[in-house]
Motif scaffolding. Structure first.
Motif, PDB file in Angstrom:
ATOM      1  N   LEU A   9       0.827  -1.200   0.000  1.00 61.40           N
ATOM      2  CA  LEU A   9       0.000   0.000   0.000  1.00 61.40           C
ATOM      3  C   LEU A   9       0.863   1.252   0.000  1.00 61.40           C
ATOM      4  CD1 LEU A   9      -2.822   1.230   0.193  1.00 61.40           C
ATOM      5  CD2 LEU A   9      -2.654   1.057   2.694  1.00 61.40           C
ATOM      6  N   MET A  10       1.929   1.262   0.810  1.00 64.96           N
ATOM      7  CA  MET A  10       2.833   2.406   0.855  1.00 64.96           C
ATOM      8  C   MET A  10       3.513   2.617  -0.485  1.00 64.96           C
ATOM      9  SD  MET A  10       4.536   1.872   4.626  1.00 64.96           S
ATOM     10  CE  MET A  10       5.582   3.326   4.425  1.00 64.96           C
ATOM     11  N   LEU A  11       3.896   1.522  -1.145  1.00 72.78           N
ATOM     12  CA  LEU A  11       4.528   1.631  -2.459  1.00 72.78           C
ATOM     13  C   LEU A  11       3.570   2.210  -3.485  1.00 72.78           C
ATOM     14  CD1 LEU A  11       6.993   1.004  -4.249  1.00 72.78           C
ATOM     15  CD2 LEU A  11       6.059  -1.283  -4.596  1.00 72.78           C
ATOM     16  N   LEU A  12       2.306   1.771  -3.436  1.00 68.36           N
ATOM     17  CA  LEU A  12       1.308   2.271  -4.379  1.00 68.36           C
ATOM     18  C   LEU A  12       1.041   3.756  -4.154  1.00 68.36           C
ATOM     19  CD1 LEU A  12      -0.751   1.643  -6.596  1.00 68.36           C
ATOM     20  CD2 LEU A  12      -2.381   1.014  -4.807  1.00 68.36           C
ATOM     21  N   VAL A  13       0.863   4.148  -2.881  1.00 63.75           N
ATOM     22  CA  VAL A  13       0.619   5.559  -2.576  1.00 63.75           C
ATOM     23  C   VAL A  13       1.814   6.406  -2.961  1.00 63.75           C
ATOM     24  CG1 VAL A  13       0.231   7.192  -0.704  1.00 63.75           C
ATOM     25  CG2 VAL A  13      -1.032   5.040  -0.739  1.00 63.75           C
ATOM     26  N   GLY A  14       3.024   5.929  -2.670  1.00 59.51           N
ATOM     27  CA  GLY A  14       4.237   6.669  -3.024  1.00 59.51           C
ATOM     28  C   GLY A  14       4.377   6.861  -4.514  1.00 59.51           C
ATOM     29  N   SER A  15       4.037   5.837  -5.280  1.00 59.03           N
ATOM     30  CA  SER A  15       4.118   5.931  -6.745  1.00 59.03           C
ATOM     31  C   SER A  15       3.136   6.962  -7.276  1.00 59.03           C
ATOM     32  CB  SER A  15       3.830   4.558  -7.366  1.00 59.03           C
ATOM     33  OG  SER A  15       4.775   3.600  -6.938  1.00 59.03           O
ATOM     34  N   CYS A  16       1.931   6.997  -6.709  1.00 65.85           N
ATOM     35  CA  CYS A  16       0.933   7.973  -7.160  1.00 65.85           C
ATOM     36  C   CYS A  16       1.396   9.397  -6.854  1.00 65.85           C
ATOM     37  CB  CYS A  16      -0.409   7.692  -6.471  1.00 65.85           C
ATOM     38  SG  CYS A  16      -1.193   6.158  -6.996  1.00 65.85           S
ATOM     39  N   VAL A  17       1.979   9.592  -5.656  1.00 63.99           N
ATOM     40  CA  VAL A  17       2.476  10.919  -5.282  1.00 63.99           C
ATOM     41  C   VAL A  17       3.585  11.369  -6.221  1.00 63.99           C
ATOM     42  CG1 VAL A  17       3.680  12.210  -3.490  1.00 63.99           C
ATOM     43  CG2 VAL A  17       1.786  10.705  -2.881  1.00 63.99           C
ATOM     44  N   VAL A  18       4.523  10.481  -6.528  1.00 65.93           N
ATOM     45  CA  VAL A  18       5.640  10.816  -7.423  1.00 65.93           C
ATOM     46  C   VAL A  18       5.126  11.186  -8.801  1.00 65.93           C
ATOM     47  CG1 VAL A  18       7.641   9.860  -8.611  1.00 65.93           C
ATOM     48  CG2 VAL A  18       7.344   9.466  -6.163  1.00 65.93           C
ATOM     49  N   LEU A  19       4.174  10.418  -9.310  1.00 65.26           N
ATOM     50  CA  LEU A  19       3.619  10.712 -10.638  1.00 65.26           C
ATOM     51  C   LEU A  19       2.895  12.054 -10.642  1.00 65.26           C
ATOM     52  CD1 LEU A  19       2.238   7.201 -11.673  1.00 65.26           C
ATOM     53  CD2 LEU A  19       4.193   8.426 -12.656  1.00 65.26           C
ATOM     54  N   PHE A  20       2.163  12.341  -9.559  1.00 62.68           N
ATOM     55  CA  PHE A  20       1.433  13.606  -9.488  1.00 62.68           C
ATOM     56  C   PHE A  20       2.396  14.795  -9.464  1.00 62.68           C
ATOM     57  CE2 PHE A  20      -0.416  17.005  -6.870  1.00 62.68           C
ATOM     58  CZ  PHE A  20      -1.542  17.305  -7.616  1.00 62.68           C
TER      59      PHE A  20
END
Length: 366
Positions: free
Chosen positions: A342-353
């Motif tokens: 979950l942390m990896l998924l949230v982190g990836s979304c933040v980086v892309l944003f």
């Protein structure tokens, strides 16, 4: 549960446990006549009953003294015999030093009638050697505690064995027996009797789930398999641990090892209940296998200090019960594996944003 059915004397012990199903009957016949043993007989009749010719059973030639009526209803039969207890210690040369063997067919057994509990479905066979030159049993005894079950479930005390209504438990107990060496360890010899076309296999299963038996990750099963279709007919199952206390805790655990299953080229005690049922064909038409189960740490100090040892095993018909991951362990695994994902998924979304927002401030170049 029936004690000595058809016999008024309490000089010997025979305990019959009968479980009736929708279209069959399972018979467990425990006895301390000769070496302690249990016969397991499955029938396809709801009305099959145990018959005992007591005069013949207690004679020097007991073959045919025990049978199931009607005989045609029997679909499978086997026996488990507890034959000997070995005591040994490691000498300075690192070789094992064995003391005289305790032959369980030479023991004197107490009347089990006063330990028989028809409500809890339990009984206890307690014995001492008929001759005890070393005096080791002067303040101690050896016992086999038997438990039958009416339904599936899990034992409360360690090792918390999972059981079904088709199974029974036996607990081997040494209490107060003085060791003959400074670092004595003990081993129990267990023999099985099988019909032609049935082979014994020793299975070992490991699991990371130790919620019910902390720090014990291995389950062993001695399974009787049909050589025609490899189906399991009966089993003897135990966890790789024994305990050094009447109220066992994790810190009372005693190391338990199984020393190779092998075909036995010796005969069982003549007076045993096994010969009474299987007859003189034991060792020819029927095959005997044996395994030694040893108890004790690397230096044997656990029993030396506490003078108590208990080991539990489950026996029954069909496949042995299999433990699955408990809800608690599944929840822990889900949290342990799911949180990083979950942390990896949230982190990836933040980086892309952030990456998209940074480049959106510039005008496109023609």
């Amino acid at each position: 549960m029936q004690y000595n059915p058809g016999w008024n004397s309490s000089s010997v012990n025979l305990l019959h446990v009968r479980a009736v199903g929708p279209g069959d009957t399972l018979h467990y016949i425990w006895s301390s006549i000769g070496a302690p043993a249990v016969l397991l007989v499955a029938t396809e009749s709801r009305s099959s009953v145990l018959r005992v010719n007591w005069t013949q059973l207690l004679s020097p030639a007991p073959a045919g003294a025990v049978w199931i009526d009607p005989p045609s209803s029997v679909v499978y039969s086997t026996a488990v015999v507890f034959t000997k207890v070995f005591e040994y210690s490691e000498a300075e040369t690192l070789e094992e030093l064995f003391y005289p063997t305790y032959d369980l067919s030479d023991f004197s057994w107490d009347n089990i009638n006063h330990t028989l509990n028809h409500t809890a479905l339990t009984a206890e066979f307690t014995g001492i050697p008929t001759t005890d030159p070393s005096g080791s049993f002067s303040n101690g005894s050896l016992a086999f505690r038997v438990t039958a079950y009416e339904a599936g479930g899990r034992d409360g005390p360690l090792p918390s064995l999972l059981h079904t209504a088709n199974s029974s438990k036996v607990e081997f107990v040494l209490a107060g027996v003085a060791p003959r060496g400074n670092s004595s360890r003990f081993a129990l010899e267990v023999a099985t009797v099988e019909e032609t076309g049935v082979a014994q296999k020793l299975r070992s299963a490991r699991s990371i789930d130790d919620e019910y038996t902390p720090t014990v990750f291995e389950m062993l099963s001695l399974v009787a398999e049909s050589q025609n279709d490899s189906s399991a007919l009966s089993f003897l199952q135990w966890k790789a641990t024994a305990y050094g206390s009447q109220t066992p805790r994790r810190e009372d655990s005693i190391q338990c090892r199984s020393r190779g299953l092998q075909a036995a080229n010796w005969t069982l005690p003549v007076s045993s209940i096994v010969h009474a049922y299987f007859g003189e064909a034991v060792g020819s038409t029927y095959t005997i296998s044996a395994i030694n189960i040893s108890f004790g740490g690397e230096d044997g100090k656990v029993y030396q200090e506490k003078r108590y040892l208990s080991w539990s095993a489950l026996l029954g018909f069909g496949q042995p019960p299999e433990d699955t991951f408990s809800p608690l362990v599944i929840s822990i695994m889900a949290v342990a594996l799911g949180t990083p994902m979950l942390m990896l998924l949230v982190g990836s979304c933040v980086v892309l944003f952030v990456h998209r927002k940074r480049y959106s401030e510039y005008e496109p170049i023609n």
